[in-house]
Design an enzyme around this catalytic site. Structure first.
Site, PDB file in Angstrom:
ATOM      1  CD  GLN A 170      -4.071 -43.954 -35.187  1.00  0.00           C
ATOM      2  OE1 GLN A 170      -3.443 -44.640 -35.985  1.00  0.00           O
ATOM      3  NE2 GLN A 170      -3.492 -43.351 -34.168  1.00  0.00           N
ATOM      4  CB  SER A 171      -5.211 -40.710 -42.051  1.00  0.00           C
ATOM      5  OG  SER A 171      -4.916 -40.863 -43.412  1.00  0.00           O
ATOM      6  CG  ASN A 172      -4.395 -47.011 -42.565  1.00  0.00           C
ATOM      7  OD1 ASN A 172      -3.595 -47.457 -41.762  1.00  0.00           O
ATOM      8  ND2 ASN A 172      -5.698 -47.249 -42.477  1.00  0.00           N
TER       9      ASN A 172
ATOM     10  CB  CYS B  95      -1.968 -39.050 -43.063  1.00  0.00           C
ATOM     11  SG  CYS B  95      -3.278 -37.898 -43.539  1.00  0.00           S
TER      12      CYS B  95
END
Ligand SMILES: Cc1ncc(COP(=O)(O)O)c(C=O)c1O
Length: 344
Positions: free
Chosen positions: A82-84, A86
């Site tokens: 759930q990387s912001n 990325c």
């Protein structure tokens, strides 16, 4: 501050090219009184723009300009499922017409959620490694192998390490620090501390570098306090100071001093691990939502604010103090499974 000191810092920060993603200074909003009586201010870096907003927009301004200067046709980066970071890199690639490859922890989900919905929408290609998010070494190796593959295809990829936390990326937050101190000055506020969430350390390093630049220009500066939400990565004190020094060196300011004591990381608010919710963060999320309509997430900004509130409760600040919380974003993960606290 008459404006010329801040201007001289910005002139230095203009030494490197910058791709504009953030339309202008993000707002600084008045918040409620904290336990102990200090006044809270919220710097709305969740409103930076670029694919839903968040702290990575500022790093990507410098990183993407560097990518373009290197003739890149693709961006490659890496992060937790759930990387912001990325998601925002995917948006930057869409704006610039660059192919984007995201190397992610975990398995390919049956149904995409939260940040992944947006990354997919922005046209990024996602590479699920099956690795646990704590296995950063494994994830970084996977990033290098995707980059090698793209290189072989002639795409000259620009490869961005976790969180965009390079010296180039950190310059975005050196700039943010100057912006914030100028805004506070214009409001007649002298903040005692600037508190933010730290994970891969680039935001923290940038703030420390910006603070050092301002201090060298004779301007009074607040403490910078990072609330740590991940184990390892660059969270250690020496790494953040080293990254800040590297960032200053890039703009020809190696003579500006950064001390180890300038880096304060408070890791008491992470709970048992990265991305594992804590009751304190859930309380902070509900408090922020009901005090100012601010949306914080359970992985980053909620834990960051819980640290700020915890420190206020311990009596660190008094009624004459002004404390700034940098809201670094994270809204999309609220819509992923388990992303929002229960409504107590
Ligand atoms: C919402 C949010 N806040 C804070 C951080 C921490 O920033 P840094 O990785 O620069 O320490 C991140 C990093 O991904 C984030 O997504």
């Amino acid at each position: 501050m008459d404006g010329s000191e801040g201007r001289s810092c910005i002139d230095l920060l203009d030494a490197l090219p910058r791709q504009r993603f953030v339309p202008g200074p993000t707002p600084v909003e008045h918040g409620p009184v904290l336990p102990g009586g200090a006044r809270l201010w919220v710097k709305r870096d969740d409103l930076t723009g670029l694919g839903g907003g968040g702290n990575k927009a500022r790093k990507l301004e410098y990183l993407c300009a560097d990518a373009i200067a290197h003739g890149a046709k693709a961006l490659v980066t890496v992060g937790a499922a759930q990387s912001n970071h990325c998601r925002m890199t995917a948006a930057a690639g869409a704006v610039l017409g660059l192919e984007v490859h995201l190397v992610l922890s975990g398995e390919s989900p049956e149904v995409t959620e939260g940040n992944q919905v947006l990354s997919e929408l922005f046209g990024a290609q996602m590479h699920f490694t099956g690795a646990d998010h704590s296995h950063w070494g494994e994830l970084e190796i996977a990033r290098e192998s995707v980059a090698d593959q793209l290189e072989a295809e002639g795409l000259s990829p620009y490869s961005i390490p976790i969180g965009g936390s390079t010296a180039v990326g950190a310059l975005g937050y050196a700039r943010a620090m100057v912006e914030l101190v100028e805004q506070c000055d214009a409001m007649g506020v002298q903040p005692k501390a600037v508190v933010h969430t730290t994970s891969s350390g680039g935001t923290h390093a940038g703030l420390v570098a910006g603070r050092a630049l301002l201090r060298a220009a004779g301007i009074g500066v607040p403490d910078v306090i990072g609330i740590g939400v991940a184990k390892g990565v660059n969270m250690g004190r020496p790494d953040v100071a080293a990254l800040a020094r590297d960032a200053l060196a890039l703009i020809g300011a190696s003579d500006v001093h950064v001390d180890e004591a300038d880096v304060v990381v408070d890791a008491r608010w992470m709970g048992i691990d990265y991305a594992v919710p804590t009751p304190e963060a859930d309380d902070a999320i509900r408090w922020a939502a009901r005090s100012g309509g601010w949306v914080l997430d359970r992985v980053y900004s909620g834990k960051g604010l819980s640290g700020l509130i915890g420190r206020a409760e311990s009596g660190e600040w008094g009624p004459r103090d002004h404390i700034v919380f940098i809201h670094t974003g994270g809204l999309p993960s609220v819509f992923a499974r388990g992303g929002a606290p229960s409504i107590a």
